[in-house]
Scaffold this motif. Structure first.
Motif, mmCIF file in Angstrom:
data_model
loop_
_atom_site.group_PDB
_atom_site.id
_atom_site.type_symbol
_atom_site.label_atom_id
_atom_site.label_comp_id
_atom_site.label_asym_id
_atom_site.label_seq_id
_atom_site.Cartn_x
_atom_site.Cartn_y
_atom_site.Cartn_z
ATOM 1 N N ILE A 177 0.825 -1.209 0.000
ATOM 2 C CA ILE A 177 0.000 0.000 0.000
ATOM 3 C C ILE A 177 0.864 1.266 0.000
ATOM 4 O O ILE A 177 0.572 2.235 -0.698
ATOM 5 N N SER A 178 1.951 1.274 0.798
ATOM 6 C CA SER A 178 2.825 2.461 0.824
ATOM 7 C C SER A 178 3.518 2.649 -0.531
ATOM 8 O O SER A 178 3.669 3.782 -1.009
ATOM 9 N N THR A 179 3.922 1.543 -1.149
ATOM 10 C CA THR A 179 4.537 1.628 -2.481
ATOM 11 C C THR A 179 3.522 2.109 -3.512
ATOM 12 O O THR A 179 3.852 2.903 -4.402
ATOM 13 N N SER A 180 2.276 1.651 -3.391
ATOM 14 C CA SER A 180 1.228 2.122 -4.285
ATOM 15 C C SER A 180 1.040 3.636 -4.156
ATOM 16 O O SER A 180 0.909 4.352 -5.138
ATOM 17 N N GLY A 181 1.024 4.126 -2.892
ATOM 18 C CA GLY A 181 0.892 5.567 -2.689
ATOM 19 C C GLY A 181 2.049 6.344 -3.272
ATOM 20 O O GLY A 181 1.882 7.443 -3.819
ATOM 21 N N LEU A 182 3.282 5.799 -3.189
ATOM 22 C CA LEU A 182 4.470 6.489 -3.689
ATOM 23 C C LEU A 182 4.574 6.445 -5.209
ATOM 24 O O LEU A 182 4.898 7.456 -5.845
ATOM 25 N N ILE A 183 4.269 5.283 -5.804
ATOM 26 C CA ILE A 183 4.524 5.090 -7.236
ATOM 27 C C ILE A 183 3.275 5.312 -8.086
ATOM 28 O O ILE A 183 3.315 6.018 -9.087
ATOM 29 N N TRP A 243 4.586 11.062 1.112
ATOM 30 C CA TRP A 243 5.966 11.004 0.601
ATOM 31 C C TRP A 243 6.004 11.368 -0.895
ATOM 32 O O TRP A 243 6.914 12.047 -1.341
ATOM 33 N N ARG A 244 5.008 10.881 -1.637
ATOM 34 C CA ARG A 244 4.945 11.162 -3.084
ATOM 35 C C ARG A 244 4.768 12.657 -3.343
ATOM 36 O O ARG A 244 5.397 13.224 -4.257
ATOM 37 N N LEU A 245 3.929 13.299 -2.521
ATOM 38 C CA LEU A 245 3.602 14.699 -2.772
ATOM 39 C C LEU A 245 4.637 15.666 -2.209
ATOM 40 O O LEU A 245 4.895 16.716 -2.807
ATOM 41 N N ILE A 246 5.243 15.328 -1.083
ATOM 42 C CA ILE A 246 6.051 16.329 -0.372
ATOM 43 C C ILE A 246 7.548 16.034 -0.422
ATOM 44 O O ILE A 246 8.357 16.857 -0.858
#
Length: 493
Positions: free
Chosen positions: A72-78, A120-123
């Motif tokens: 899930i965290s990787t999905s949010g990042l990538i 993490w992806r956005l900031i």
């Protein structure tokens, strides 16, 4: 710490490799359907997440540990927010459905993993792309620290027991797996971006190639066509199937074909050529072409292909021919006119051209006029005296000198009429001076005037003599008769 925990977590983490397959599958959809691609990515990731949750490491009845946090965290990042939201909803629904004492911590892990990965992806991630592995490692430590904190939602003493069993494996294995998975996906992403940029570049080049205003062709070492662009085909009326593979000389007029055969070896040796050729349109009409070519070499310095640019100059050639004919026609008229003509630069007064008639009329050579200032010749006094008015003439305006003249080289005086008009020749203001010889007309006019004066004198003398005779006749009339005339004695001429 049980070795079976490590083995179970590693096996569960292996399922995450399916995420790389999902990433590849998303690129099977057209680039324009971005929203559809994200929706399908979310569905596929949700399926992987549920599969991972179905084969977990079960520590206690109802308490299961798996690698959903990495997924899930990787999905949010990538993958971004849409696939992540779909995955979170699916995972939470499945976890509630599964039940057990670990349901509440499980829901917490799902939410915190999604929030941290998306944040993490956005900031943070865009600011430190150069250190992507370290960035992912710190993110994973943050995610799984939050995961361990969520274990305190379990009742005591199960929370302490779980932390003791999985704390070290989670903090050691999960960040490493997260790094490997994210770097794999980021590598795929970079490759896809390069492929997309390459495809877009090729499309732009193809568009430029096909819609360029100039014709392009590439030839092999024998002069046969490898490629032509659309402008080339449109100019000559052929299709690519009728051209590719054929010899370039097949499309040239005979003289141009001989020239190409003669110059092609020189062209290959020199590496560059520029020429004008006549090609044959499919309809049979000639097409004048400005040809420019360069040799393309491979890494070993051998001839790879010959790049040629062709510009249709047929219309230009027609205009040049029309201009040549016009200049020839004007020159013949200029040479044959029975009127003197001088072409003069308006600003300087320098004579640039004189026609033969004025040379014949004046008796002087061309060198006497050309390159000299009209004001300094000493022949045309009226022109010198009116130089200011002449210089300030505008296009279409003219000055006339109806009673002028000059002495020829032989001393004969020539009566002339002069007209000076202004015009522009290739952005240069010029004066055209027309000199008309009216010497014969003046001679005839003078002869007529002299004849009129002469015969007028004869008539006056005849009238006077007639009156005298009449008066004498009256005075000598017999009988003293006196006659008084009421009107002069009629005279018929």
């Amino acid at each position: 710490m049980d070795q079976s925990v490590f083995i179970a977590l590693v096996n569960n983490a292996a399922l995450l490799l399916a995420l790389a397959v999902v990433y590849e599958l998303t690129y099977l959809f057209p680039a324009k359907s971005c929203r559809s691609r994200q929706l399908i990515s979310g569905i596929l990731i949700s399926m992987i997440c549920i599969l991972i949750m179905k084969i977990p490491l079960e520590l206690h009845p109802g308490l299961m540990i798996d690698t959903r946090s990495i997924l899930i965290s990787t999905s949010g990042l990538i993958f971004g927010p849409i696939p992540t939201v779909i995955t979170v909803i699916s995972a939470m629904a499945f976890r509630v459905y599964s039940g057990g004492i670990g349901a509440l911590p499980g829901l917490g892990i799902i939410l915190t993993s999604a929030l941290i990965g998306s944040a993490w992806r956005l900031i943070l991630y865009p600011r430190s792309k150069k250190w992507s592995w370290l960035n992912v490692y710190i993110m994973s430590l943050t995610v799984h620290s939050a995961m361990l904190i969520c274990m305190f939602l379990l009742p005591y003493p199960e929370s302490v027991s779980v932390l003791r069993d999985i704390g070290i494996p989670v903090l050691l294995i999960y960040p490493v797996v997260s790094i490997l998975l994210c770097l794999l996906l980021l590598r795929q992403q970079e490759i896809r971006e390069y492929q997309l940029q390459l495809r877009q570049s090729e499309e732009r080049f193809q568009t430029l190639f096909d819609h360029a205003p100039l014709g392009y062709q590439s030839l092999d070492e024998n002069g046969c066509f490898l490629n032509v662009n659309q402008q080339w085909l449109d100019t000559l009326g052929y299709t690519s199937e009728e051209v590719l593979g054929r010899w370039f000389g097949d499309f040239l007029m005979l003289e141009s074909r001989k020239l190409f055969q003669r110059q092609f070896p020189v062209f290959k040796a020199r590496g560059y050529a520029r020429s004008e050729l006549i090609l044959i349109h499919k309809s049979g009409k000639p097409i004048h072409i400005a040809f420019e070519g360069r040799i393309g070499y491979d890494m070993d310095g051998a001839l790879k292909q010959i790049h040629c640019v062709l510009q249709d100059i047929t219309e230009l050639k027609m205009k040049e021919e029309a201009l040549t004919n016009s200049e020839l026609k004007y020159h013949r008229l200029f040479e044959s006119m029975k009127e003197g003509i001088l072409m003069i630069e308006a600003d300087s007064g320098i004579i640039t051209e004189i026609n033969p008639y004025l040379l014949q009329l004046s008796g002087y050579s061309e060198d006497f006029f050309v390159g000299k200032r009209i004001w300094n010749l000493g022949l045309f006094h009226e022109i010198a005296e009116s130089s200011i008015e002449i210089i300030t003439l505008k296009d279409g305006e003219s000055l006339k000198f109806e009673d002028s003249g000059f002495f020829s080289i032989h001393g004969a005086y020539r009566n002339t009429e002069i007209a000076v008009s202004a015009c522009h020749v290739k952005e240069l203001k010029m004066l055209q001076m027309n000199v008309r010889d009216i010497t014969e007309r003046k001679r005839i006019e003078n002869a007529l005037l002299e004849s009129e004066i002469k015969y007028s004198s004869y008539i006056q003398n005849a009238l006077l003599e007639s009156e005298i005779k009449y008066s004498s006749h009256i005075e000598n009339a017999p009988g003293g008769i006196t006659i008084t005339p009421s009107a002069p004695f009629p005279c018929c001429i």
